[in-house]
Design a protein around this motif. Structure first.
Motif, short mmCIF file in Angstrom:
data_model
loop_
_atom_site.label_atom_id
_atom_site.label_comp_id
_atom_site.label_asym_id
_atom_site.label_seq_id
_atom_site.Cartn_x
_atom_site.Cartn_y
_atom_site.Cartn_z
N ASP A 72 35.71 13.78 -34.33
CA ASP A 72 36.68 13.99 -33.27
C ASP A 72 38.07 14.06 -33.88
N ILE A 73 38.96 14.83 -33.24
CA ILE A 73 40.31 14.99 -33.75
C ILE A 73 41.21 13.81 -33.38
N LEU A 78 38.40 7.77 -31.58
CA LEU A 78 37.56 7.18 -32.62
C LEU A 78 37.73 5.66 -32.69
N GLU A 79 38.93 5.19 -32.44
CA GLU A 79 39.15 3.75 -32.42
C GLU A 79 38.31 3.09 -31.34
N ARG A 80 38.27 3.71 -30.16
CA ARG A 80 37.45 3.18 -29.07
C ARG A 80 35.95 3.30 -29.40
N ALA A 81 35.57 4.43 -30.02
CA ALA A 81 34.16 4.61 -30.39
C ALA A 81 33.71 3.56 -31.40
N LEU A 93 34.08 10.32 -37.97
CA LEU A 93 35.03 11.02 -38.83
C LEU A 93 36.16 11.61 -37.99
N ARG A 94 37.40 11.43 -38.46
CA ARG A 94 38.50 12.12 -37.80
C ARG A 94 38.57 13.53 -38.37
N GLU A 98 37.23 22.71 -35.60
CA GLU A 98 37.48 23.93 -36.36
C GLU A 98 37.41 23.71 -37.87
N ASP A 99 37.50 22.46 -38.31
CA ASP A 99 37.58 22.15 -39.74
C ASP A 99 36.29 21.58 -40.31
N ILE A 100 35.21 21.57 -39.55
CA ILE A 100 33.97 21.00 -40.08
C ILE A 100 33.47 21.81 -41.27
#
Length: 244
Positions: A72-73, A78-81, A93-94, A98-100
């Motif tokens: 996720d961007i 992500l902190e909550r996840a 992963l942050r 589009e950047d995977i």
């Protein structure tokens, strides 16, 4: 363009108060249909694009997936996840969708929930998903339905008494960005026709397995009578495809 409204404090506060943010998958109206499209996850390596609070990641592990990567961007997401996850087999992963750039054939299943309508180049994402899936691997995703995204207003046409008369559809063939309003914030979404979604998948090397345009379940209609209007037009498009 890589849009990230979720790290804006006010926007994230409002998003966090939404029913699906509080109650997770059981509050997501499309979840029963999405779940029905998923393959057997037992022993599979799963990638979740736009994982948000990690609800789908944790579900995959409950179904005995071998490992899960959630991308996720948003650092707030992500902190909550991470706070809600106590499982070493889930990695967050942050990373913008589009950047995977994962290893070839790294995953058995790739999923994404209501994220791709924020992505300008759906074709590039599909090519990368195809590359990182094992042959025969499954790609399941949901987006806002093209009937829903065609007009930026994303709202009903109202009568003189404020009654919902119909859902307007216009400029359907005019694909591209729409400046929509979500949680009192301007958000850029990308409108693509149903045909474009499906053609991009097949051109990227996928075979389409199932398509779903779910409405509210009978249980939801009984519990929330105003949901009856959600049967008048599709809000979600769900697709399951297989890497050839």
């Amino acid at each position: 363009m890589r849009e990230n409204k979720y790290d804006n404090h006010d926007f994230f506060t409002k998003y966090s108060a939404m029913a699906r943010s509080v109650d997770g998958l059981k509050a997501a109206g499309e979840w029963p249909a999405f779940r029905a499209l998923l393959p057997d996850l037992n022993g599979k390596k799963v990638l979740d694009l736009g994982c948000g609070f990690g609800w789908h990641c944790r579900y995959a592990r409950e179904q005995h997936a071998r490992s899960v990567v959630g991308a996720d961007i948003s650092e707030n997401m992500l902190e909550r996840a991470r706070a809600a996850t106590d499982d070493e087999a889930i990695e967050y992963l942050r990373l913008a969708i589009e950047d995977i750039r994962f290893a070839e054939a790294e995953f058995d299943v790739v999923i994404s929930s209501l994220a791709f309508h924020y992505i300008e180049r759906f074709d590039q994402v599909c090519k990368e998903v195809h590359r990182c899936l094992t042959p025969g691997g499954t790609f399941v995703f949901s987006v806002e339905h093209p009937i829903f995204t065609a007009l930026a207003a994303q709202d009903w046409h109202y009568g003189p008494q404020g009654e919902r008369q119909h859902w307007p559809v216009d400029h359907y063939q005019d694909e591209g960005p729409r400046l929509a309003r979500f949680l009192d914030t301007d958000v850029v979404k990308y409108h693509r026709t149903l045909a474009t979604h499906l053609n991009i998948l097949t051109e990227s090397g996928f075979s389409i397995r199932n398509i779903s345009e779910p409405g509210p379940t009978e249980e939801m209609l009984a519990a929330i009578p105003e949901m009856k209007d959600e049967t008048r037009r599709p809000m979600f498009l769900l697709v399951s495809a297989i890497r050839d």
